[in-house]
Scaffold this active site. Structure first.
Site, PDB file in Angstrom:
ATOM      1  N   LYS A 180     -12.915  -8.091  -7.853  1.00 26.95           N
ATOM      2  CA  LYS A 180     -13.508  -8.502  -6.503  1.00 26.95           C
ATOM      3  C   LYS A 180     -14.824  -9.082  -6.592  1.00 26.95           C
ATOM      4  CE  LYS A 180     -10.140  -5.315  -4.566  1.00 26.95           C
ATOM      5  NZ  LYS A 180      -9.723  -4.215  -3.654  1.00 26.95           N
TER       6      LYS A 180
ATOM      7  N   LYS B  69       0.797  -1.182  -0.289  1.00 27.98           N
ATOM      8  CA  LYS B  69       0.018  -0.029  -0.173  1.00 27.98           C
ATOM      9  C   LYS B  69       1.001   1.291  -0.172  1.00 27.98           C
ATOM     10  CE  LYS B  69      -4.238  -1.978   0.256  1.00 27.98           C
ATOM     11  NZ  LYS B  69      -5.022  -1.521  -0.783  1.00 27.98           N
TER      12      LYS B  69
END
Length: 336
Positions: free
Chosen positions: A221, A113
């Site tokens: 997703k 991240k």
């Protein structure tokens, strides 16, 4: 409009098999240290409904459609039984990287991240350097969650490319911005591919990013796209390589992600389905965590003792059940 699953169960049936849990996180992820989720038990197995609290009901309806698919319809036939997965490193300080990676065991790919609010590019560079030092041969991809503007993204990726980046996920928030970043990197000869995540799952038209030539690959997703079957259809229509990822799910949600990865005709990248390792505990006694860089496809069941141990407060359970009723009503309108 949300897409209703076939044979939408009655709300009373959903509520009867609903469990709301609050699971502690090992490290802060998306700004939270506890992850709430509503689990549904259906005739075909368990489903998970866990859109983040800030999401509106229309967006959350796709998550409910995915949960109902899992619990009431089951999954498509798999083409593979072993799914390679990446480790995920949140926006932690560089010195914490070895500790985070240790929870994943041996891995061949890591998602890091970046662009966290309140941090700097130096923080991102240090975190990536720590990952590369710990795993000299691993594929590294970064995820900015749309946190940069175009000039900042180009500058950042030009610098971070030095560690060897497989791709950059959602460096900027818009599809037009993704296209600009992609063109700028190509013109500069910077070898970083651009992946679209939010520009697929949060768009009313998930195929617009592919038509705009704004990405080299897409991240898919299950929950935000409305289920495994709808995600498979989107990948087929997009015509781009796909990476299967999760939305900080329990093992119940990860099972759906594995079903998608197992059913795709091609699986060129390790999947972002290793996030159960970021939880202190799970809802099953046999969590879906990576072993030697992969997860073997298998079914999971929520454990009654863990559901009780991590049951959310009555106030939070009521909040989730009210949300379930509203979102179910939206799906009912669609199916009608």
């Amino acid at each position: 409009m949300p897409t209703a699953p076939p044979d939408l169960p009655a709300i009373e049936e959903l509520v009867a098999g609903a469990h709301v849990v609050s699971l502690p996180m090992r490290v802060k992820f998306r700004g939270i240290m506890e992850r709430e989720s509503l689990l549904l038990r259906g005739p075909a197995g368990w489903g998970e409904f866990c859109p983040f609290p800030e999401y509106g009901d229309a967006e959350a309806s796709r998550w409910l459609a995915a949960a109902i698919e899992a619990g009431w319809a089951g999954f498509p036939e798999p083409l593979r039984s072993v799914i390679p997965v990446n480790a995920t490193v949140p926006a932690v300080a560089a010195e914490r990287v070895p500790e985070v990676l240790a929870r994943f065991g041996r891995v061949d790919a890591v998602k890091v991240k970046v662009a966290e609010r309140g941090q700097t590019l130096d923080d991102d560079a240090a975190r990536l350097a720590a990952v590369r030092s710990a795993l000299p041969d691993a594929a590294i991809r970064v995820d900015a969650n749309g946190g940069w503007d175009v000039p900042t993204a180009v500058k950042a990726l030009t610098r971070l490319a030095g560690v060897g980046l497989e791709y950059a996920e959602q460096p900027v928030p818009t599809i037009e911005g993704l296209a600009e970043v992609r063109r700028a990197l190509q013109l500069a000869g910077t070898p970083v591919l651009v992946a679209a995540d939010e520009s697929v799952r949060k768009e009313s038209d998930p195929l617009r990013v592919a038509r705009a030539g704004a990405a080299d690959l897409i991240v898919v997703k299950v929950a935000p796209l409305g289920g495994v079957r709808r995600a498979l259809d989107i990948v087929a229509q997009a015509g781009l390589p796909a990476v299967v990822s999760s939305a900080l799910d329990t093992s119940v949600g990860i099972r759906a992600g594995l079903a998608l990865a197992a059913a795709l005709p091609e699986l060129p990248y390790a999947c972002g389905l290793g996030t159960v390792s970021l939880f202190e505990s799970d809802v099953t006694t046999d969590p879906l965590v990576a072993d030697d860089g992969a997860i073997r496809l298998r079914d999971v069941s929520a454990d009654a003792g863990l559901l009780e141990q991590y049951a959310a407060s009555r106030e939070r359970r009521d909040w989730w059940l009210a949300r379930l009723r509203r979102v179910h009503a939206l799906l009912q309108v669609t199916s009608g």
